[in-house]
Scaffold this motif. Sequence first.
Motif, PDB file in Angstrom:
ATOM      1  N   PHE A  55       0.839  -1.188   0.000  1.00 53.95           N
ATOM      2  CA  PHE A  55       0.000   0.000   0.000  1.00 53.95           C
ATOM      3  C   PHE A  55       0.880   1.247   0.000  1.00 53.95           C
ATOM      4  O   PHE A  55       2.076   1.172   0.270  1.00 53.95           O
ATOM      5  N   THR A  56       0.278   2.396  -0.287  1.00 52.23           N
ATOM      6  CA  THR A  56       1.073   3.626  -0.408  1.00 52.23           C
ATOM      7  C   THR A  56       1.635   4.112   0.914  1.00 52.23           C
ATOM      8  O   THR A  56       2.550   4.914   0.945  1.00 52.23           O
ATOM      9  N   GLY A  57       1.071   3.641   2.002  1.00 52.37           N
ATOM     10  CA  GLY A  57       1.563   4.051   3.316  1.00 52.37           C
ATOM     11  C   GLY A  57       0.719   3.435   4.408  1.00 52.37           C
ATOM     12  O   GLY A  57      -0.223   2.670   4.144  1.00 52.37           O
ATOM     13  N   CYS A  58       1.035   3.768   5.656  1.00 57.62           N
ATOM     14  CA  CYS A  58       0.327   3.178   6.792  1.00 57.62           C
ATOM     15  C   CYS A  58      -1.149   3.566   6.823  1.00 57.62           C
ATOM     16  O   CYS A  58      -2.002   2.772   7.239  1.00 57.62           O
ATOM     17  N   ALA A  59      -1.477   4.774   6.376  1.00 55.72           N
ATOM     18  CA  ALA A  59      -2.871   5.221   6.379  1.00 55.72           C
ATOM     19  C   ALA A  59      -3.707   4.370   5.427  1.00 55.72           C
ATOM     20  O   ALA A  59      -4.833   3.975   5.747  1.00 55.72           O
ATOM     21  N   ALA A  60      -3.147   4.084   4.269  1.00 53.09           N
ATOM     22  CA  ALA A  60      -3.856   3.259   3.287  1.00 53.09           C
ATOM     23  C   ALA A  60      -4.027   1.829   3.802  1.00 53.09           C
ATOM     24  O   ALA A  60      -5.065   1.197   3.589  1.00 53.09           O
ATOM     25  N   LEU A  61      -3.005   1.322   4.481  1.00 57.21           N
ATOM     26  CA  LEU A  61      -3.100  -0.033   5.042  1.00 57.21           C
ATOM     27  C   LEU A  61      -4.130  -0.073   6.154  1.00 57.21           C
ATOM     28  O   LEU A  61      -4.919  -1.025   6.250  1.00 57.21           O
ATOM     29  N   ALA A  62      -4.141   0.950   7.014  1.00 56.71           N
ATOM     30  CA  ALA A  62      -5.109   1.004   8.108  1.00 56.71           C
ATOM     31  C   ALA A  62      -6.540   0.961   7.569  1.00 56.71           C
ATOM     32  O   ALA A  62      -7.397   0.246   8.100  1.00 56.71           O
ATOM     33  N   GLU A  63      -6.778   1.698   6.500  1.00 58.58           N
ATOM     34  CA  GLU A  63      -8.114   1.696   5.892  1.00 58.58           C
ATOM     35  C   GLU A  63      -8.445   0.327   5.316  1.00 58.58           C
ATOM     36  O   GLU A  63      -9.579  -0.157   5.447  1.00 58.58           O
TER      37      GLU A  63
END
Length: 264
Positions: A55-63
Amino acid sequence: MFSDVLIPSLTIGGLGLLFGALLGYASIKFKVDKDENIDKVLEKLPGANCGGCGFTGCAALAEAIVVNGEKVTRCNLVNEKQVSEISAILGIRSEKVVKKKAVVKCSGCTGKALDKYNPEGLCDCASAFKLGGGPKECEFGCMGLGSCVSVCKFGAVSIVDGIACVDKEKCTGCGACAAVCPKNVIALEDENQKTSVLCRSTDKGAKVKIYCSAGCIGCMLCQKNCERGAITVKNNLALINSDLCTNCGACVKVCPKKVISYKI
């Protein structure tokens, strides 16, 4: 004359107010409420934004974890405590964390692997791969141009003697280097697995000997000497079953090409 200016101005102003009101109504009418668990999960993730999870970053993974049910362990940097806390937030059973380390599945360093052209001027592996599959005669080997080095945020990857080399102490197992490698030369393995086959070539042994003096030739000596049946030769390449391997080192001792490595 005054009316010639006033009327168009009022018309434009009125249209602006109308469109503004419509946009405001639409933003309320079609508002998608953000799941508050996304921010809670994000707070528990490592925050490296390395991209190793895909994913592009932790925020995208969290979602993705909250909305799409992606596994928490998709992030290779999370520890047992973080997984447990995130699982508690989501009300799901906590997964076991299996820590990974990056392994470069190639031993074809300078002097051992033949080149088919000079890669001078090429600054990344993706560009070189588009030119006949890369500068090496071996289509499976590391090109050593450092795309993996550039994406590693922990300084764990370097180019040594023409191939990528991973510093196990610095490697977090994020997977960014594996994801960027166009030849899939870098793999993520269980950090408890000490024995690895540092080659990916499935060419027959006679061909391998021509272009690389350090490649697996599929001689099967490793398979014959493994008492646990943990190593087998398929498609001319030795493969290790980590569930059966005890890291005894028997395969390492008998490998004529020294392509099987044991690292503490």
